[in-house]
Design a protein around this motif. Structure first.
Motif, PDB file in Angstrom:
ATOM      1  N   ALA A   1      -2.319  25.794  46.654  1.00 46.08           N
ATOM      2  CA  ALA A   1      -2.864  27.148  46.543  1.00 46.08           C
ATOM      3  C   ALA A   1      -3.492  27.545  47.868  1.00 46.08           C
ATOM      4  O   ALA A   1      -3.254  28.626  48.402  1.00 46.08           O
ATOM      5  CB  ALA A   1      -3.891  27.209  45.422  1.00 46.08           C
ATOM      6  N   GLU A   2      -4.267  26.641  48.405  1.00 49.30           N
ATOM      7  CA  GLU A   2      -5.027  26.972  49.611  1.00 49.30           C
ATOM      8  C   GLU A   2      -4.130  27.193  50.823  1.00 49.30           C
ATOM      9  O   GLU A   2      -4.371  28.072  51.636  1.00 49.30           O
ATOM     10  CB  GLU A   2      -6.036  25.861  49.875  1.00 49.30           C
ATOM     11  CG  GLU A   2      -6.900  26.161  51.063  1.00 49.30           C
ATOM     12  CD  GLU A   2      -8.282  25.570  50.922  1.00 49.30           C
ATOM     13  OE1 GLU A   2      -8.702  25.283  49.784  1.00 49.30           O
ATOM     14  OE2 GLU A   2      -8.943  25.396  51.946  1.00 49.30           O
ATOM     15  N   ASN A   3      -3.087  26.401  50.915  1.00 48.95           N
ATOM     16  CA  ASN A   3      -2.260  26.482  52.125  1.00 48.95           C
ATOM     17  C   ASN A   3      -1.060  27.405  52.012  1.00 48.95           C
ATOM     18  O   ASN A   3      -0.447  27.739  53.030  1.00 48.95           O
ATOM     19  CB  ASN A   3      -1.774  25.091  52.509  1.00 48.95           C
ATOM     20  CG  ASN A   3      -2.932  24.181  52.835  1.00 48.95           C
ATOM     21  OD1 ASN A   3      -3.969  24.658  53.325  1.00 48.95           O
ATOM     22  ND2 ASN A   3      -2.807  22.904  52.534  1.00 48.95           N
ATOM     23  N   ARG A   4      -0.704  27.790  50.795  1.00 47.35           N
ATOM     24  CA  ARG A   4       0.517  28.582  50.669  1.00 47.35           C
ATOM     25  C   ARG A   4       0.390  29.802  49.773  1.00 47.35           C
ATOM     26  O   ARG A   4       1.203  30.716  49.854  1.00 47.35           O
ATOM     27  CB  ARG A   4       1.652  27.708  50.091  1.00 47.35           C
ATOM     28  CG  ARG A   4       2.210  26.677  51.035  1.00 47.35           C
ATOM     29  CD  ARG A   4       3.657  26.342  50.671  1.00 47.35           C
ATOM     30  NE  ARG A   4       3.780  26.039  49.247  1.00 47.35           N
ATOM     31  CZ  ARG A   4       4.525  26.723  48.387  1.00 47.35           C
ATOM     32  NH1 ARG A   4       5.231  27.762  48.795  1.00 47.35           N
ATOM     33  NH2 ARG A   4       4.577  26.381  47.113  1.00 47.35           N
ATOM     34  N   LEU A   5      -0.589  29.805  48.878  1.00 51.26           N
ATOM     35  CA  LEU A   5      -0.540  30.798  47.807  1.00 51.26           C
ATOM     36  C   LEU A   5      -1.632  31.876  47.852  1.00 51.26           C
ATOM     37  O   LEU A   5      -1.468  32.942  47.284  1.00 51.26           O
ATOM     38  CB  LEU A   5      -0.580  30.101  46.435  1.00 51.26           C
ATOM     39  CG  LEU A   5       0.584  29.155  46.141  1.00 51.26           C
ATOM     40  CD1 LEU A   5       0.386  28.480  44.790  1.00 51.26           C
ATOM     41  CD2 LEU A   5       1.912  29.901  46.164  1.00 51.26           C
ATOM     42  N   ILE A   6      -2.737  31.577  48.504  1.00 53.41           N
ATOM     43  CA  ILE A   6      -3.807  32.585  48.508  1.00 53.41           C
ATOM     44  C   ILE A   6      -3.483  33.679  49.528  1.00 53.41           C
ATOM     45  O   ILE A   6      -3.031  33.405  50.634  1.00 53.41           O
ATOM     46  CB  ILE A   6      -5.177  31.957  48.815  1.00 53.41           C
ATOM     47  CG1 ILE A   6      -5.545  30.929  47.726  1.00 53.41           C
ATOM     48  CG2 ILE A   6      -6.256  33.035  48.894  1.00 53.41           C
ATOM     49  CD1 ILE A   6      -6.893  30.274  47.918  1.00 53.41           C
TER      50      ILE A   6
ATOM     51  N   TYR B   1       0.643  34.363  46.528  1.00 52.16           N
ATOM     52  CA  TYR B   1       1.809  34.536  47.391  1.00 52.16           C
ATOM     53  C   TYR B   1       2.949  33.646  46.896  1.00 52.16           C
ATOM     54  O   TYR B   1       3.327  32.674  47.543  1.00 52.16           O
ATOM     55  CB  TYR B   1       1.443  34.224  48.850  1.00 52.16           C
ATOM     56  CG  TYR B   1       2.477  34.704  49.833  1.00 52.16           C
ATOM     57  CD1 TYR B   1       2.568  36.047  50.155  1.00 52.16           C
ATOM     58  CD2 TYR B   1       3.363  33.819  50.439  1.00 52.16           C
ATOM     59  CE1 TYR B   1       3.514  36.508  51.049  1.00 52.16           C
ATOM     60  CE2 TYR B   1       4.321  34.271  51.334  1.00 52.16           C
ATOM     61  CZ  TYR B   1       4.392  35.606  51.630  1.00 52.16           C
ATOM     62  OH  TYR B   1       5.334  36.058  52.513  1.00 52.16           O
TER      63      TYR B   1
END
Lengths: 433, 433
Positions: free
Chosen positions: B60-65, B111
Motif C-alpha cells: 500500500a505504502e509503496n504502490r497504492l497510496i 492507485y
C-alpha cells in the motif's frame, strides 16, 4: 510513538454533533433543489490536469489548484476546484437531454491561505441549467437561491446581479480598452470594491495607467452602482449597443420572474473572479444575520463548448455552505442540538443477562428505533443515566434487577426526567411522540 | 478546441439515474448503522503523508497510496486510503467519550490497476467501535454487517472469521517462525487461497524456503479451514497457548451473540492484507446472488495508540459498496428505476402565459411536490408528454389553451396513461398516493 493528530492546514474533521447538523443543512438545501426539478449527479474528486487547466483564472491556475503528479505516474492531476468544470466535462461525455438540470453537493479544493470561513477543502452546493439560453433559466437559478435563504429564514439579504456583456461592451466599445488582460485586471480591481472601498480601488486602477479620462469614466460607472434598479436600467438603455440591450432585457426578465424582486439589486461593479462567465452574474449577501456572501454564480455559455466542440449555453449558482454553517453557529441560528441519532439507550446493571438486553435492543431496532447498548452493565443505574445523558440520548430504558424480577421495564425521558413503567411494545409510541 | 471528456483512469462519473440509486443504497446502509447507535463523523479527503505512512502494508505504502506534493508546498500529502487511519487520528485529536461508535460513508483512493469492480476512487461504508475490548463489540460489528445483508435480502452469504492472534501464535510459537516479515509473506500467500487455489499457494510458500516440516504444518493448517466451526474450536483448544484461548473465547462469543449463527464460519486461512489488524478479522461473502466479497474488517487494538500514545482497543467493519452496486445492477437486484426526483412536469403550449405556469409550479413546490418546468412552451401537448416521459417524470400537468379557457387543469399519469381533470389543490393527493 505519538504522531501528529491534526489534519492538513485548511482541512477539517467534523465530530458527530457538527456532522449531524451539517447533514441536516445539506438535506434542507437538497430538498429546495429537488423541488425545482434538479437531479443529482456525481463526479470524481480527482480530474486530469488538462481538464482543469485554462478554465478559471491565472491566479487559480498558478496558485490555487491542488495540482500534482504521483510517484507512480507521469500524468498530472488536480483536485476539483469547483463543480462547474467537471459538469461541463460530464455534459460532453454523456450528452444528456437538454435542458439538463442537475444539482451537486460536494467538496472542492483550493490552496488558499486558511482563515476564518476560508478553507482548503470546503463544500459547494450547486445547481446548473445546461442547454437553455433564455433568461428564464437565470431567473430560476436566482429563485432557487432565494428559496434556500427563505428555507433558513434569513431576513435581510441582497442578490446583486450584473451581466458580463455590459462590462465588456462598456470597456471595449465605450472606453476603448480592447486588451483582454487589462480588462481582466480592471475587473479584478473593481471586484475588490466591497473589501477595500472605492478610494483604494481607484488608487489600484491608477497603477494600470489607463489615462485620466478612462479613470473618470470607471469612477462614474462605479458610482452608478449606487442607483436604483430602475435608474440603472435607464442608464444602460441609453447606450447604443445591441449586446447591452440583450443583457438589460435579461436583467429585466430576472426581476420580473423573481420570487422576491425587492431583494434583487443590479450592481454594475459586480464582476466575479472566474474567467468562464459570459452573461448574467450574481452574488448573494446575507446582511441579517451578518453572514456575508453566501452564494454566487452566473452564465457560462462558452465553457461547455470547450469540451463538446459546439456551443451549449449554461447558467448556474453555487451556495458555499461553510460560511452559512460557521456564521450560523456563531450567531445562534444553528445549534449543535443533536449529538446522536440514537433515540434510546439501554441502562442495565451487572447482574442482568446481556443476552436479554441484546434481545430487547434487537426488538427496538426492528421497530426502527435507533438503540445504543453499552457493552458492559453499569454498577449503578444512575451511572448509566449519566452516561446516556452525556451522549445526548433522550430516552433511557432501564433494565435493572427490579425490572427483571417484575418482568417490566422502566423508560425515563432524560430531558423531562419523567419515568414510565412500560411494556416493550409501548416504547415506540412514547419515544416517537 | 475539443478537450478530453473522460475522468482519470479508475474514476467515475455518476449520471442522475446511477446517483439516485446510489443515494438510496447509501441511505439504507446508513439507516442500519444508525439503528445500532452509530453516529456520523467526517474527515478530510487529504491527509498529511506522515498520518498515512506505516499504517497499512508495504505494498500500500509503496504502490497504492495517492501520495503527492504540490508545486507550492514542500509538504507531502496523501488521499485517504481508508477511513480507519483517519478515524484513529480523529480519536487522538478529539478524545471522545468511550466506547465511541461512529459510522462514515465516503470515498477512498487507491492507485490500483482498474478493472471490473475495482476503482481508484471508491466508497466505503464503515462502522467502528473504539474503546471496547470485549468480543461483544466484535459481535456487534458482525451483526451490523448481517443486518446490511438482510436489508438487501441477500439469501446466501457467509461471514468468515478468524483471529490474528491465532495466526501469530501458531506461526511464532508452534512453527518457530519469529521473523515478522516472513510471517507477513506467509499471511499474504495464504490470503491468495480463494483466488489461486491451494496448490499454487503451496508452490509460492515453497519459494519462501520454510522447510518441509513447516510447509506440511501450514498445509494441515489450511486444511483445517475445511472443518466445521465446532471441530475448528476443538482443534484450537488443543493448543497450549493463552493467546489462542482468548481468541477462541472471542470467536465463541461472536457465534453466541450473532443474529445469524449459521452464516458464520471460522476460517483459519483468512488473513486479510492490512498490517493494523491485531485480533478478530472477518470477511463477508455473498454467494447468492454471486457478488463476492462485500465487507471486511477486524480488530485493531494498536493503531489508535500510535496517535494517542496509549493503547485504545477498536474494532470495525467496512462495506465496499461498489461491488454491491455493480453486481447488483448486473444481476437485476437493483434497477435504475428513477431517473429523476421530479414528481410532476408541466406541459404548456406556446400561447400560454409563462408567468401563469410559474405560479402553478410555485404552488406545487410550496406543497413539497418536486416540479419540473420547461423554459419554453411546446408546439403540441404531445411533444411535452414525450419529453417528460423520456425524463422519467411520472405525472404531466397539462396547461394548454383548452385548460386556460376552461380554468381547469389536466393531470396525466404517464405510466398508466390515465387522465384526470383536476383543481390545482387536488394534485398533491393524486401524485403522492
Amino acid at each position: 510513538m505519538r504522531e501528529e493528530i491534526s489534519p492538513p492546514k485548511g482541512f477539517r474533521d467534523f465530530p458527530s454533533e457538527d456532522e449531524i447538523l451539517r447533514k441536516e443543512i445539506f438535506a434542507r438545501i437538497e430538498k429546495v433543489f429537488q423541488k425545482y426539478g434538479f437531479d443529482p449527479i456525481e463526479t470524481p474528486i480527482v480530474e486530469k490536469w488538462e481538464t482543469l487547466a485554462g478554465k478559471y483564472s491565472e491566479e487559480a491556475e498558478n496558485r490555487l489548484i491542488w495540482r500534482f503528479k504521483l510517484p507512480y505516474s507521469d500524468k498530472e492531476f488536480g483536485l476539483r476546484y469547483d463543480l462547474t468544470v467537471p459538469l461541463a466535462r460530464f455534459i460532453a461525455r454523456f450528452n444528456p437531454k437538454l435542458p439538463f438540470k442537475r444539482y451537486q453537493i460536494g467538496r472542492v479544493f483550493r490552496y488558499e491561505d486558511p482563515q476564518k470561513g476560508r478553507y482548503r477543502e470546503f463544500w459547494q452546493c450547486d445547481v446548473d441549467i445546461v442547454g437553455e439560453s433564455s433568461p428564464l433559466a437565470d431567473a430560476e437559478v436566482i429563485n432557487v437561491v432565494v428559496d434556500v435563504f427563505e428555507e433558513f429564514s434569513f431576513k435581510n439579504y441582497t442578490i446583486k446581479i450584473n451581466d458580463r456583456r455590459i462590462l465588456r461592451e462598456i470597456f471595449e466599445k465605450f472606453l476603448g480598452i480592447n486588451d483582454y488582460s487589462t480588462i481582466l485586471k480592471i475587473y479584478r480591481t473593481i471586484d475588490k470594491l466591497d473589501k477595500i472601498g472605492k478610494e483604494k480601488v481607484l488608487l489600484l486602477l491608477k497603477e494600470l495607467n489607463l489615462g485620466e479620462k478612462v479613470l473618470k469614466q470607471i469612477e462614474s460607472f462605479i458610482d452608478a452602482s449606487k442607483l436604483s434598479n430602475e435608474e440603472i436600467i435607464r442608464y444602460l438603455e441609453s447606450f447604443d449597443s445591441n449586446e447591452i440591450k440583450v443583457a438589460v432585457e435579461g436583467l429585466k426578465t430576472i426581476l420580473d420572474f423573481s420570487k422576491k424582486r425587492e431583494r434583487i439589486r443590479i450592481d454594475l461593479s459586480l464582476v466575479r473572479g472566474l474567467d468562464y462567465y459570459t452573461g448574467m452574474i450574481y452574488e448573494a449577501i446575507v446582511e441579517e444575520p451578518k453572514i456575508g456572501s453566501l452564494s454566487g454564480g452566473g452564465r457560462y455559455d462558452d465553457l461547455i463548448g470547450i469540451f463538446t466542440g459546439n456551443k451549449i449555453p449554461a447558467v448556474g449558482g453555487s451556495i458555499g455552505v461553510e460560511r452559512l454553517i460557521d456564521a450560523g453557529l456563531e450567531l445562534g441560528i444553528f445549534k449543535k442540538e443533536r449529538k446522536t441519532y440514537s433515540k434510546v439507550g439501554i441502562v442495565y446493571t451487572k447482574e442482568v443477562d446481556v443476552k436479554k438486553v441484546w434481545e430487547i435492543a434487537d426488538y427496538l431496532r426492528s421497530k426502527e428505533i435507533n438503540t445504543f447498548v453499552p457493552f458492559k452493565g453499569y454498577s449503578r443505574i444512575l451511572d448509566g443515566i449519566r452516561d446516556l445523558d452525556k451522549r445526548g440520548i433522550k430516552f433511557a430504558l432501564i433494565v435493572g434487577r427490579k425490572e427483571m424480577e417484575e418482568g417490566k421495564l422502566t423508560l425515563q425521558n432524560l430531558v423531562t426526567r419523567e419515568r414510565f413503567t412500560v411494556e416493550l411494545e409501548e416504547i415506540g409510541k412514547i419515544v416517537k411522540g
